[in-house]
Design a protein around this motif. Structure first.
Motif, mmCIF file in Angstrom:
data_model
loop_
_atom_site.group_PDB
_atom_site.id
_atom_site.type_symbol
_atom_site.label_atom_id
_atom_site.label_comp_id
_atom_site.label_asym_id
_atom_site.label_seq_id
_atom_site.Cartn_x
_atom_site.Cartn_y
_atom_site.Cartn_z
ATOM 1 N N GLY A 134 0.826 -1.209 0.000
ATOM 2 C CA GLY A 134 0.000 0.000 0.000
ATOM 3 C C GLY A 134 0.848 1.241 0.000
ATOM 4 O O GLY A 134 2.081 1.179 0.012
ATOM 5 N N GLU A 135 0.169 2.361 0.009
ATOM 6 C CA GLU A 135 0.827 3.647 -0.181
ATOM 7 C C GLU A 135 1.291 4.266 1.128
ATOM 8 O O GLU A 135 2.201 5.084 1.142
ATOM 9 N N GLY A 136 0.650 3.927 2.219
ATOM 10 C CA GLY A 136 0.941 4.566 3.496
ATOM 11 C C GLY A 136 2.370 4.369 3.943
ATOM 12 O O GLY A 136 3.082 3.515 3.417
ATOM 13 N N PRO A 137 2.830 5.184 4.911
ATOM 14 C CA PRO A 137 4.173 5.006 5.451
ATOM 15 C C PRO A 137 4.300 3.639 6.118
ATOM 16 O O PRO A 137 3.340 3.127 6.698
ATOM 17 N N LEU A 138 5.509 3.070 6.038
ATOM 18 C CA LEU A 138 5.753 1.735 6.591
ATOM 19 C C LEU A 138 5.408 1.672 8.076
ATOM 20 O O LEU A 138 4.906 0.653 8.565
ATOM 21 N N SER A 139 5.660 2.781 8.792
ATOM 22 C CA SER A 139 5.398 2.759 10.237
ATOM 23 C C SER A 139 3.917 2.477 10.507
ATOM 24 O O SER A 139 3.585 1.697 11.396
ATOM 25 N N HIS A 140 3.034 3.090 9.714
ATOM 26 C CA HIS A 140 1.602 2.828 9.895
ATOM 27 C C HIS A 140 1.271 1.385 9.559
ATOM 28 O O HIS A 140 0.533 0.720 10.265
ATOM 29 N N ARG A 141 1.849 0.914 8.441
ATOM 30 C CA ARG A 141 1.534 -0.442 8.003
ATOM 31 C C ARG A 141 2.065 -1.485 8.986
ATOM 32 O O ARG A 141 1.462 -2.540 9.170
ATOM 33 N N LEU A 142 3.202 -1.175 9.624
ATOM 34 C CA LEU A 142 3.731 -2.099 10.633
ATOM 35 C C LEU A 142 2.847 -2.124 11.879
ATOM 36 O O LEU A 142 2.710 -3.154 12.540
ATOM 37 N N VAL A 143 2.269 -0.963 12.215
ATOM 38 C CA VAL A 143 1.469 -0.863 13.440
ATOM 39 C C VAL A 143 0.065 -1.432 13.230
ATOM 40 O O VAL A 143 -0.488 -2.072 14.123
ATOM 41 N N GLU A 144 -0.473 -1.235 12.027
ATOM 42 C CA GLU A 144 -1.872 -1.623 11.831
ATOM 43 C C GLU A 144 -2.086 -3.133 11.866
ATOM 44 O O GLU A 144 -3.225 -3.586 11.987
ATOM 45 N N ILE A 145 -0.999 -3.905 11.787
ATOM 46 C CA ILE A 145 -1.185 -5.363 11.893
ATOM 47 C C ILE A 145 -0.976 -5.840 13.335
ATOM 48 O O ILE A 145 -0.628 -7.008 13.571
ATOM 49 N N TRP A 146 -1.227 -4.958 14.311
ATOM 50 C CA TRP A 146 -1.017 -5.358 15.707
ATOM 51 C C TRP A 146 -1.816 -6.596 16.136
ATOM 52 O O TRP A 146 -1.311 -7.367 16.959
ATOM 53 N N PRO A 147 -3.011 -6.839 15.576
ATOM 54 C CA PRO A 147 -3.659 -8.094 15.997
ATOM 55 C C PRO A 147 -2.842 -9.331 15.602
ATOM 56 O O PRO A 147 -2.879 -10.354 16.290
ATOM 57 N N SER A 148 -2.090 -9.227 14.491
ATOM 58 C CA SER A 148 -1.230 -10.349 14.105
ATOM 59 C C SER A 148 -0.110 -10.545 15.127
ATOM 60 O O SER A 148 0.272 -11.680 15.422
ATOM 61 N N TYR A 149 0.430 -9.449 15.651
ATOM 62 C CA TYR A 149 1.470 -9.585 16.683
ATOM 63 C C TYR A 149 0.890 -10.219 17.941
ATOM 64 O O TYR A 149 1.500 -11.084 18.552
ATOM 65 N N LEU A 150 -0.297 -9.765 18.311
ATOM 66 C CA LEU A 150 -0.948 -10.324 19.499
ATOM 67 C C LEU A 150 -1.200 -11.822 19.318
ATOM 68 O O LEU A 150 -0.906 -12.629 20.207
ATOM 69 N N ALA A 151 -1.722 -12.183 18.138
ATOM 70 C CA ALA A 151 -1.980 -13.606 17.860
ATOM 71 C C ALA A 151 -0.670 -14.387 17.903
ATOM 72 O O ALA A 151 -0.616 -15.513 18.416
#
Lengths: 216, 216, 216, 216
Positions: free
Chosen positions: A36-53
């Protein structure tokens, strides 16, 4: 002869360790940064449910390994049926990375709703299946007294039975909670794993007073 | 010297255990939820042939590992040719996840027809190849008497030979059945694996009466 | 103390075995059936260069493992530099699945031409790098006499040095052949691996006459 | 009893070795040749940041394994908290392949800029987390004197504490450097790993003078 049988047990442990170690490491393979187009920092953060899982599944597999290891430390002899039961347990353990990925993906999209509930119930059923296999192995070993380390106190073994019941009930309740809040269920599965990290089968230290000099 | 050779055997087992454990765990990596608009519950259920293929392959690899472990328990010395034969067996074992994925995908699309037959025949040929390698290892060890644990009864060894023949015939027949019903063949491969779980090489316990005090 | 150092060696072997076992099993993960309209049987057959690359790489890693295992059987003590050299070897071994996949893909598209040559030369350079690391480990162990099992005959050790040279030259020549025929080079890499399966470091049996009773 | 506890330690090591070995080998799975029209040689070369990230991560995991192995060689007894701390360390180790892939992808696209900085800071935080877990394990073992091999010199143990501090500071500084030059930070992480390869915990050899005959 006992030595040969003991080695059998050791090799079953080595194979199980391998499956646990591979499954736990493959968990991270499911992590993927969305494009996607967004900054990597946002894209890394938005998958936080995957980190939790990831964390919940890592703890679940890792602590099940710890307890598997404590259990097999008490086993002095294995037979075919025990090895097949163990294989069944590993068959469910190896599926955890698959469901963990789907949990991360679905909760990443919607925190609630039909699909989030579906996957958390499926995850809960997998945890229940693992719990049943683990209990079956322990019960079988306790039932067949000759497989169990003679140094183990009868008292400690008896106390361990209701404890398994508590864990099983916790998994069932958490699976029911998934119907209301999938995220809360995920967090509760992680807490149940942590509970199992410190409340568990009788350990070597509890056996101390009884241990003969030839123990090992 | 024997000790060194024995350790060789142990390390060959450790490496084989590694390959078996990785291959069996990678099986689940092939599970993928199809994308699409439908509810997740439907999409999770519609890939049931993939789950079946997973279970059958998991049992096949897992029980081949059990028997590999029983076999190498009787081996007191290894040579280069044995290690190369073992490598050949592992080469086929490592291919199982690849074919398992294709089995799941194809049966998920069509239960019968050209492609379903193709993949189940290919799967059957892989099982036959594994079975041939395994038999070759056992025959080689039996033929080279100095590799085999001296405590093993002649009688038990002799009885083991026709048993391998039965397994081989079962795999060939099941592969032929795949021409008629790919799904039935898949189920039969699973049942053959279960048969091998309990009917197998002479085990340590059968050796009991003969075992000397220095056995190990 | 020697015992502790020996255990170090054992654990280095266990870790190396793990990397070898995972790398060799991941090879098959690179196999992918091409999509498309044709019958599955055609699509399964048309990727034969991928199968060939799989077999060659499997033999290369597997037989390097065999020789690694023979080598470390002679090592009674390890130091940090040896462990780092070993890590370097494993760093190249772990790259084999990556290049194997590209070899299969490129030869599957074009048997000759710029890209097929490129990848086979890259593959050859990887084999050369592995060969250099392996030789460096052996030379270092031979040079530091106190790391080597004292039971090893001087004569056998001396004979082993030119043999490594031959293998190295074989890899270089095969890499040059890749410039003319990439496919022939791939087959030759497989044959070189097989040569190494039976022509190798002095083994335990060659040590027999010298072996003291405390050997192990 | 101590023997049982010792075996516990051994099995914790075996499981950890498994996770380290799988994680380090999965690193290479993240290497992917970009598609496109250009010659393969260009496409293979243009992903050099991925190779660099591979080498740096391989050294980081590999050398952390070496030190893990040295550390656990001094541990004669494990308890539940130590095993959970170890699990936490492995949880971070298993994430390395994921971040390594993103590092390679991002640096392959842009050497500097927002996203390159983001990923190198994330990579640095992961290294810091691993470093904290590793130190916590060492401190816990030193604090609980009964877990540590009695042969270890007090002096050597004391000297080890500031050394961990130095490594931690190196990781923090390198993470700050990532804000200015992501590529320089990546190279520095590799150099820090190499530093740790040769400057480390007190080793078995340093223990030599104190080692009793029954040491093991």
């Amino acid at each position: 002869m006992r030595q040969t049988a003991h080695m059998d047990g050791k090799r079953a442990e080595a194979f199980s360790d391998g499956v646990f170690a591979v499954a736990i490491t493959l968990l991270a393979l499911e992590l993927k940064v969305p494009g996607g187009e967004g900054p990597l920092s946002h894209r890394l953060v938005e998958i936080w449910p995957s980190y939790l899982a990831y964390v919940v599944s890592f703890l679940s597999i890792g602590i099940m390994w710890l307890n598997h290891h404590t259990l097999f430390n008490h086993v002095v002899r294995v037979d075919r049926l025990l090895l097949v039961l163990n294989l069944l347990l590993l068959m469910f353990v190896a599926v955890v990375p698959f469901l963990t990925e789907v949990v991360g993906d679905e909760l990443g999209e919607h925190m609630r709703g039909r699909d989030a509930t579906t996957i958390m119930v499926a995850y809960g059923l997998l945890m229940i299946a693992m719990s049943i296999c683990f209990s079956a192995i322990w019960w079988y070993v306790v039932f067949r007294r000759d497989m169990l380390d003679g140094r183990l106190e009868q008292e400690a073994v008896r106390r361990s039975i209701p404890r398994f019941g508590i864990g099983f009930v916790a998994y069932v309740l958490t699976t029911l909670i998934a119907l209301v809040s999938p995220l809360a269920a995920l967090v509760l599965f992680g807490l149940t794993a942590l509970y199992y990290a410190f409340e568990h089968l009788p350990t070597a230290r509890q056996l101390d007073p009884d241990a003969g000099p030839g123990a090992g």
